[in-house]
Design a protein around this motif. Sequence first.
Motif, PDB file in Angstrom:
ATOM      1  N   ILE A 114       0.866  -1.168   0.000  1.00  0.00           N
ATOM      2  CA  ILE A 114       0.000   0.000   0.000  1.00  0.00           C
ATOM      3  C   ILE A 114       0.906   1.222   0.000  1.00  0.00           C
ATOM      4  N   ARG A 115       0.676   2.144  -0.931  1.00  0.00           N
ATOM      5  CA  ARG A 115       1.560   3.305  -1.084  1.00  0.00           C
ATOM      6  C   ARG A 115       0.756   4.593  -1.048  1.00  0.00           C
ATOM      7  N   PHE A 116       1.278   5.556  -0.288  1.00  0.00           N
ATOM      8  CA  PHE A 116       0.774   6.932  -0.310  1.00  0.00           C
ATOM      9  C   PHE A 116       1.914   7.830  -0.759  1.00  0.00           C
ATOM     10  N   GLN A 117       1.639   8.691  -1.751  1.00  0.00           N
ATOM     11  CA  GLN A 117       2.715   9.503  -2.318  1.00  0.00           C
ATOM     12  C   GLN A 117       2.206  10.898  -2.645  1.00  0.00           C
ATOM     13  N   VAL A 118       3.064  11.880  -2.404  1.00  0.00           N
ATOM     14  CA  VAL A 118       2.795  13.261  -2.781  1.00  0.00           C
ATOM     15  C   VAL A 118       3.884  13.713  -3.745  1.00  0.00           C
ATOM     16  N   ASP A 119       3.491  14.055  -4.986  1.00  0.00           N
ATOM     17  CA  ASP A 119       4.413  14.569  -5.992  1.00  0.00           C
ATOM     18  C   ASP A 119       4.414  16.091  -5.950  1.00  0.00           C
ATOM     19  N   VAL A 120       5.582  16.691  -6.162  1.00  0.00           N
ATOM     20  CA  VAL A 120       5.694  18.150  -6.225  1.00  0.00           C
ATOM     21  C   VAL A 120       6.443  18.531  -7.491  1.00  0.00           C
ATOM     22  N   GLY A 121       6.088  19.680  -8.053  1.00  0.00           N
ATOM     23  CA  GLY A 121       6.701  20.144  -9.279  1.00  0.00           C
ATOM     24  C   GLY A 121       5.669  20.840 -10.137  1.00  0.00           C
ATOM     25  N   LYS A 122       6.132  21.468 -11.189  1.00  0.00           N
ATOM     26  CA  LYS A 122       5.238  22.224 -12.063  1.00  0.00           C
ATOM     27  C   LYS A 122       4.317  21.290 -12.841  1.00  0.00           C
ATOM     28  N   ASP A 123       3.025  21.680 -12.924  1.00  0.00           N
ATOM     29  CA  ASP A 123       2.037  20.970 -13.744  1.00  0.00           C
ATOM     30  C   ASP A 123       1.929  19.496 -13.370  1.00  0.00           C
ATOM     31  N   GLN A 124       1.694  19.246 -12.086  1.00  0.00           N
ATOM     32  CA  GLN A 124       1.450  17.875 -11.661  1.00  0.00           C
ATOM     33  C   GLN A 124       0.041  17.452 -12.065  1.00  0.00           C
ATOM     34  N   SER A 125      -0.196  16.135 -11.978  1.00  0.00           N
ATOM     35  CA  SER A 125      -1.510  15.602 -12.321  1.00  0.00           C
ATOM     36  C   SER A 125      -2.570  16.192 -11.402  1.00  0.00           C
ATOM     37  N   ASP A 126      -3.601  16.791 -11.962  1.00  0.00           N
ATOM     38  CA  ASP A 126      -4.677  17.394 -11.193  1.00  0.00           C
ATOM     39  C   ASP A 126      -5.976  16.674 -11.534  1.00  0.00           C
ATOM     40  N   HIS A 127      -6.222  15.552 -10.811  1.00  0.00           N
ATOM     41  CA  HIS A 127      -7.387  14.712 -11.081  1.00  0.00           C
ATOM     42  C   HIS A 127      -7.366  14.212 -12.519  1.00  0.00           C
ATOM     43  N   GLY A 128      -6.179  13.937 -13.019  1.00  0.00           N
ATOM     44  CA  GLY A 128      -6.042  13.404 -14.364  1.00  0.00           C
ATOM     45  C   GLY A 128      -5.386  12.048 -14.330  1.00  0.00           C
ATOM     46  N   VAL A 129      -4.512  11.782 -15.284  1.00  0.00           N
ATOM     47  CA  VAL A 129      -3.815  10.514 -15.322  1.00  0.00           C
ATOM     48  C   VAL A 129      -2.873  10.425 -14.132  1.00  0.00           C
ATOM     49  N   ILE A 130      -2.852   9.272 -13.470  1.00  0.00           N
ATOM     50  CA  ILE A 130      -2.008   9.114 -12.297  1.00  0.00           C
ATOM     51  C   ILE A 130      -0.545   9.349 -12.683  1.00  0.00           C
ATOM     52  N   ASN A 131       0.103  10.281 -11.988  1.00  0.00           N
ATOM     53  CA  ASN A 131       1.494  10.633 -12.271  1.00  0.00           C
ATOM     54  C   ASN A 131       1.686  11.108 -13.704  1.00  0.00           C
ATOM     55  N   GLY A 132       0.638  11.558 -14.351  1.00  0.00           N
ATOM     56  CA  GLY A 132       0.745  11.958 -15.749  1.00  0.00           C
ATOM     57  C   GLY A 132       1.223  13.376 -15.935  1.00  0.00           C
ATOM     58  N   HIS A 133       1.281  14.174 -14.851  1.00  0.00           N
ATOM     59  CA  HIS A 133       1.742  15.564 -14.924  1.00  0.00           C
ATOM     60  C   HIS A 133       0.971  16.338 -15.991  1.00  0.00           C
ATOM     61  N   GLU A 134      -0.348  16.138 -16.020  1.00  0.00           N
ATOM     62  CA  GLU A 134      -1.153  16.785 -17.039  1.00  0.00           C
ATOM     63  C   GLU A 134      -1.980  17.947 -16.486  1.00  0.00           C
ATOM     64  N   GLY A 135      -1.869  18.246 -15.209  1.00  0.00           N
ATOM     65  CA  GLY A 135      -2.658  19.312 -14.630  1.00  0.00           C
ATOM     66  C   GLY A 135      -1.866  20.595 -14.518  1.00  0.00           C
ATOM     67  N   THR A 136      -2.378  21.499 -13.685  1.00  0.00           N
ATOM     68  CA  THR A 136      -1.717  22.797 -13.501  1.00  0.00           C
ATOM     69  C   THR A 136      -1.322  23.029 -12.047  1.00  0.00           C
ATOM     70  N   SER A 137      -1.504  22.043 -11.198  1.00  0.00           N
ATOM     71  CA  SER A 137      -1.162  22.184  -9.793  1.00  0.00           C
ATOM     72  C   SER A 137       0.326  21.943  -9.574  1.00  0.00           C
ATOM     73  N   ASP A 138       0.873  22.519  -8.502  1.00  0.00           N
ATOM     74  CA  ASP A 138       2.278  22.312  -8.170  1.00  0.00           C
ATOM     75  C   ASP A 138       2.484  21.115  -7.256  1.00  0.00           C
ATOM     76  N   TRP A 139       1.412  20.434  -6.875  1.00  0.00           N
ATOM     77  CA  TRP A 139       1.550  19.209  -6.078  1.00  0.00           C
ATOM     78  C   TRP A 139       0.346  18.316  -6.346  1.00  0.00           C
ATOM     79  N   ASP A 140       0.531  17.054  -6.068  1.00  0.00           N
ATOM     80  CA  ASP A 140      -0.555  16.097  -6.282  1.00  0.00           C
ATOM     81  C   ASP A 140      -0.318  14.878  -5.403  1.00  0.00           C
ATOM     82  N   ALA A 141      -1.362  14.410  -4.732  1.00  0.00           N
ATOM     83  CA  ALA A 141      -1.284  13.219  -3.885  1.00  0.00           C
ATOM     84  C   ALA A 141      -2.051  12.077  -4.538  1.00  0.00           C
TER      85      ALA A 141
END
Length: 349
Positions: free
Chosen positions: A63-90
């Motif tokens: 079981i994994r919980f992860q928070v990604d940080v960086g420009k244009d992270q996934s925002d309720h899109g593809v998991i880890n797809g970096h397709e959104g506009t948020s600077d973080w994504d869990a």
Amino acid sequence: MNIKSLLLGSAAALAVVSGAQAADAIVAAEPEPVEYVRVCDAYGTGYFYIPGTETCLKIEGYIRFQVDVGKDQSDHGVINGHEGTSDWDAFTRGQVQFTAKSDTEYGPLTGVIVLQANADAANSAFQNTKLDSAYIDIAGFRAGLFYSWWDDGLSGETDVLASHETLHNSIRYQYESGDFYAGISVDELEDGAFKSGEEPNNVGVALGLGGKAGAFTYQVIGGYDTDNEEGAIRGMGTVAIGPGTLGLAAVWASGVNSYYDESEWTIAAEYAIQATDKLKITPGAQYFWNYGANEGGTDDWGNGDAWKVGLTVDYQITDNFYAKASVQYLDGDDIDDQTTGYFRLQRAF
């Protein structure tokens, strides 16, 4: 009627009733013996016999919980797809693996199923469930959906030594002898790079060999993408030095292809420092020549170079419970500088 007569009469009546009930009594069937789960130690720890069979089964996962940080992270899109506009994504992932083994005249017959579910948000519309692997393995032959040799990499998070997709429907034969292996694989490359104006309809052939000699491990692999008519070769090795392990790797690709699509040339290095029994610190670096594909298609490399540095920290909190933190910086001639990272908690079982 005295008390003695009353007692004798009652006893007689009870005897008559008991005799009638005995004549009509239903005899319960004997319970069938219960077969308890037996431990199967022929294939390592964690296996048990499936009741009524000689097949051994192991169930494991994480079981994994992860928070990604960086420009244009996934925002309720593809998991880890970096397709959104948020600077973080869990996101949260659950993965379970079933491994079945049994003896045959050809050696162990193995079947593996890996199921994975990702949730980028609680809403089911933003969840992703997939078959991560499913294959049959016997006498060195493997067929099904599984990760190729190109999925292997250095232990840190800095290196990019394969294309974005290393999971294929494949048929593979791998010969193993002691600490040495060599094999050939035929791969369906439907999710890889393809030429401009075409559709993905691709097959590849990969060769691999590797092994271990003392404190040194090595691997040399190659892949040829028949649709793009391009190939790639990769060499990788590690050696224990001092308090850690030094890892080196290099890749060359003749052109953009499904085995390597990052750059024409690249070299990578890392040093995994085992600071304590529970703490590992891994700095890494990589340089790319002719980084990325030209805009407007995937037929040729870009003209600029790029370099990347990063640091990954792994810590074992307790048995089967781990934390990982990673930060990476990428600088290229034709791209904006990028700083990305993540923090992860993972419970294995």
